[in-house]
Design a protein around this motif. Sequence first.
Motif, mmCIF file in Angstrom:
data_model
loop_
_atom_site.group_PDB
_atom_site.id
_atom_site.type_symbol
_atom_site.label_atom_id
_atom_site.label_comp_id
_atom_site.label_asym_id
_atom_site.label_seq_id
_atom_site.Cartn_x
_atom_site.Cartn_y
_atom_site.Cartn_z
ATOM 1 N N GLY A 1 0.958 -1.246 0.080
ATOM 2 C CA GLY A 1 -0.039 0.015 0.011
ATOM 3 C C GLY A 1 0.864 1.328 -0.132
ATOM 4 O O GLY A 1 0.258 2.309 0.423
ATOM 5 N N LEU A 2 2.173 1.436 -0.515
ATOM 6 C CA LEU A 2 3.135 2.296 -0.501
ATOM 7 C C LEU A 2 3.492 2.660 -1.955
ATOM 8 O O LEU A 2 3.067 1.735 -2.919
ATOM 9 C CB LEU A 2 4.116 1.741 0.294
ATOM 10 C CG LEU A 2 3.877 1.604 1.871
ATOM 11 C CD1 LEU A 2 5.032 0.805 2.652
ATOM 12 C CD2 LEU A 2 3.306 2.731 2.537
ATOM 13 N N VAL A 3 4.105 3.719 -2.051
ATOM 14 C CA VAL A 3 4.729 4.276 -3.265
ATOM 15 C C VAL A 3 6.148 4.653 -2.896
ATOM 16 O O VAL A 3 6.553 5.044 -1.682
ATOM 17 C CB VAL A 3 4.117 5.346 -4.038
ATOM 18 C CG1 VAL A 3 2.930 5.162 -4.450
ATOM 19 C CG2 VAL A 3 4.069 6.555 -2.862
ATOM 20 N N VAL A 4 7.372 4.130 -3.906
ATOM 21 C CA VAL A 4 8.577 4.853 -3.895
ATOM 22 C C VAL A 4 8.781 5.603 -5.033
ATOM 23 O O VAL A 4 8.247 5.462 -6.042
ATOM 24 C CB VAL A 4 9.459 3.471 -3.747
ATOM 25 C CG1 VAL A 4 9.437 2.751 -5.162
ATOM 26 C CG2 VAL A 4 10.975 3.869 -3.561
ATOM 27 N N VAL A 5 9.924 6.489 -4.667
ATOM 28 C CA VAL A 5 9.936 7.530 -5.557
ATOM 29 C C VAL A 5 10.957 6.969 -6.655
ATOM 30 O O VAL A 5 12.176 6.434 -6.337
ATOM 31 C CB VAL A 5 10.913 8.653 -4.943
ATOM 32 C CG1 VAL A 5 11.490 9.601 -5.935
ATOM 33 C CG2 VAL A 5 9.746 9.532 -4.309
ATOM 34 N N GLU A 6 10.517 6.860 -8.149
ATOM 35 C CA GLU A 6 11.087 6.100 -9.109
ATOM 36 C C GLU A 6 11.139 7.345 -10.230
ATOM 37 O O GLU A 6 10.789 8.262 -10.256
ATOM 38 C CB GLU A 6 10.531 4.859 -9.389
ATOM 39 C CG GLU A 6 9.089 5.214 -9.914
ATOM 40 C CD GLU A 6 8.404 4.104 -11.036
ATOM 41 O OE1 GLU A 6 9.503 3.555 -11.670
ATOM 42 O OE2 GLU A 6 7.370 3.840 -10.761
ATOM 43 N N GLY A 7 11.943 6.728 -11.290
ATOM 44 C CA GLY A 7 12.005 7.485 -12.688
ATOM 45 C C GLY A 7 11.181 7.298 -13.494
ATOM 46 O O GLY A 7 10.070 6.559 -13.209
ATOM 47 N N ASP A 8 11.244 7.940 -14.560
ATOM 48 C CA ASP A 8 10.120 7.816 -15.615
ATOM 49 C C ASP A 8 10.258 6.516 -16.572
ATOM 50 O O ASP A 8 9.226 6.161 -16.949
ATOM 51 C CB ASP A 8 10.783 9.161 -16.772
ATOM 52 C CG ASP A 8 9.425 9.157 -17.819
ATOM 53 O OD1 ASP A 8 8.195 8.984 -17.544
ATOM 54 O OD2 ASP A 8 9.852 9.489 -19.005
ATOM 55 N N CYS A 9 11.585 6.121 -16.798
ATOM 56 C CA CYS A 9 11.409 4.572 -17.279
ATOM 57 C C CYS A 9 11.653 3.544 -16.178
ATOM 58 O O CYS A 9 12.569 3.506 -15.281
ATOM 59 C CB CYS A 9 12.807 4.639 -18.202
ATOM 60 S SG CYS A 9 13.047 3.234 -19.111
ATOM 61 N N PRO A 10 10.460 2.693 -16.457
ATOM 62 C CA PRO A 10 10.701 1.522 -15.282
ATOM 63 C C PRO A 10 11.773 0.644 -15.162
ATOM 64 O O PRO A 10 11.702 0.060 -13.982
ATOM 65 C CB PRO A 10 9.133 0.754 -15.872
ATOM 66 C CG PRO A 10 8.413 1.512 -16.493
ATOM 67 C CD PRO A 10 9.333 2.587 -17.307
ATOM 68 N N SER A 11 12.714 0.488 -15.958
ATOM 69 C CA SER A 11 13.523 -0.524 -16.253
ATOM 70 C C SER A 11 14.966 0.018 -15.500
ATOM 71 O O SER A 11 15.986 -0.529 -15.418
ATOM 72 C CB SER A 11 13.850 -1.009 -17.594
ATOM 73 O OG SER A 11 14.085 -0.148 -18.475
ATOM 74 N N VAL A 12 15.023 1.289 -15.319
ATOM 75 C CA VAL A 12 16.044 1.907 -14.633
ATOM 76 C C VAL A 12 16.457 1.239 -13.094
ATOM 77 O O VAL A 12 15.748 0.989 -12.588
ATOM 78 C CB VAL A 12 15.981 3.507 -14.639
ATOM 79 C CG1 VAL A 12 17.102 4.219 -13.801
ATOM 80 C CG2 VAL A 12 16.101 4.134 -15.949
ATOM 81 N N GLY A 13 17.859 1.093 -12.892
ATOM 82 C CA GLY A 13 18.279 0.757 -11.454
ATOM 83 C C GLY A 13 18.148 1.820 -10.848
ATOM 84 O O GLY A 13 18.588 2.867 -10.891
ATOM 85 N N ILE A 14 17.256 1.628 -9.622
ATOM 86 C CA ILE A 14 16.802 2.468 -8.615
ATOM 87 C C ILE A 14 17.952 2.940 -7.915
ATOM 88 O O ILE A 14 18.069 4.261 -7.418
ATOM 89 C CB ILE A 14 15.567 2.295 -8.075
ATOM 90 C CG1 ILE A 14 14.992 3.762 -7.426
ATOM 91 C CG2 ILE A 14 15.827 1.181 -7.120
ATOM 92 C CD1 ILE A 14 13.727 3.272 -6.875
ATOM 93 N N ALA A 15 19.103 2.274 -7.525
ATOM 94 C CA ALA A 15 20.029 2.681 -6.491
ATOM 95 C C ALA A 15 21.370 2.961 -7.184
ATOM 96 O O ALA A 15 22.174 3.408 -6.532
ATOM 97 C CB ALA A 15 20.242 1.130 -5.510
ATOM 98 N N GLY A 16 21.454 3.040 -8.607
ATOM 99 C CA GLY A 16 22.679 3.330 -9.260
ATOM 100 C C GLY A 16 22.900 4.701 -9.481
ATOM 101 O O GLY A 16 22.543 5.612 -8.781
ATOM 102 N N GLY A 17 23.347 5.068 -10.739
ATOM 103 C CA GLY A 17 23.582 6.382 -10.867
ATOM 104 C C GLY A 17 22.146 7.227 -10.954
ATOM 105 O O GLY A 17 22.073 8.434 -10.857
#
Length: 582
Positions: A228-244
């Motif tokens: 029931g939560l959300v995490v801040v992510e980018g525009d492209c779903p396949s980007v690695g979230i913890a990297g660059g």
Amino acid sequence: MFRGVLTKSQVQMVALLSIAVLLGAIWKATSQPLLSTREQLECRCFPGDDCWPSSEEWSRFNGTVRGKLIATVPLASPCHDSFPGVDYDPDKCADIQANWARPSLHFSTMHSPMASFFANQSCDPFTPRDAQCIVGTYVSYAVNASSASDFRDTIAFAEKHNVRLVIRNTGHDYMGKSTGAGALAIWTHHIKGTTIFDYASPGYTGKAMKIGAGVQSFEAQAAARASGLVVVEGDCPSVGIAGGYTQGGGTSPLGSKFGLAADQVLEWDVVTGKGEFLTATPNQNSDLYWALSGGGGGTYGVVLSMTVKLYQNQPTAGATLSFTESSDTYWDLVRAFLMNLPSILDSGASVYFQFLPGNVFSLPQSYFLGGTAQDFERLFQPTLRALNQSGIPYEWNSRNFPGFQDAFHTLNPEMNISEVNLGGRLIPRSLVLSDDSATSLVAAIKLIVSQGGIIAANSMDFHRPPTFPNSVHPVWRETVFLAFLGTMYNPYNMTDNIRDQHIITNVFDPALEALTPGGAAYLNEGDIHQPNWQDVFYGPNYPRLAAIKKVYDPNGVFWGPTQVGSEAWEVSAGGRLCKTRN
């Protein structure tokens, strides 16, 4: 990112001499004479050099990392006859060509960058069958890492043998940081795993997620949604979230609500250039925490995991808008829209839009967590009123979704790679607050688009200071939108791409820079040839970031173009990484 754009207008020709100079200066995957012993001391070891590790040394290293070493076999090798051990296969080649624009084709490999410019046609599926197919500018080897010990062992091997080292996750990279000729890569893609838990610290108490270095945005978001939560992510779903992405700042559809991705970080687990495994928080190794949170990826250490804030999922509104008009009325409408942006963003909504050749305006997605379709109708009223008064046909749609992920998956379905010759600028809010300044901004946009350029924009409200100080460029806090500009990459003609990159650096970017003196660009999505990049990408934070790099990476193990400290090295015409000659 650019969406649905397949062609570009012709742009002015640049002198052939300029093209030749640029061609000779960047990423050329050709063989070159062996260097003398003295010269080798000034460069990273390169395949064919006496200092390059022998097959026995590579084999022993493979044993050290428990069989995780992978030698590069270029993705497009079935399209050619010349790569050893791979036969030409027309069916496989056709499949590779058909899927070349899909991120999944590249992120499943340990070597193929999604920005083909940095592959420099080393082994390209669109060149003739008898064209070259070599490792070239791809990394030579990668370690399919799964632990901090893999990181340490790979760093130690690279240092011992003076081999160029790069960090790679998915290959989403517009700046050429995750690839390199003669390089050994730490491949983090399979370090998966997410854990949601209750976090408590002096600065934050609430839900948090620990995210492995290889977790992609769609995986993190799916885990958040299940709770029931959300995490801040980018525009492209396949980007690695913890990297660059996060380490470089990180724009997001949730940006107006919660800030940049770097603003969400509570902890980093990282192996430094000295091989130390450290946890960095605002109160522990705080200088490293500060640098990793916005100062660029693959620079101070290799991140094993990060812990970030989570937020409650809510019903979400989405909206789309498009119109086309050949007359100058189009630019009046563009100005009305730009001046409408501050009130939209202040509400907590985030907006993505594009200016395309032919006077085409497209707003394919916008998000308002906790808002309604009626709210969007109200927020966009100044723009819609101007459209109605003009009599120009337009398409507008706003609708409600049960949660953020529903809106995101509907408005942003599977995204193909945006193959672009790239530039960019952060546009301050001050430029859209008056008729005069907005008119000047529209004139700059018109100049770029009229010469075959395309502008895509991420518009979010980042003015709120983060909970914990970080190294994000301060100009982000004044920004109304990120202008992501360029021309479409030509897979059949590298000379065209070099020419267009020259135009971006010398014509397109300066049109916006003239309006934003002392301004900035996004270090993850900018011009690889950006003049004065230290100030433009990092601003007043650069001296402190450079000092922190010397503490945690004193021997300069980590290098990438436009990364902090990268001015000490340069890529030669043949692809070697060598110390800069002053």
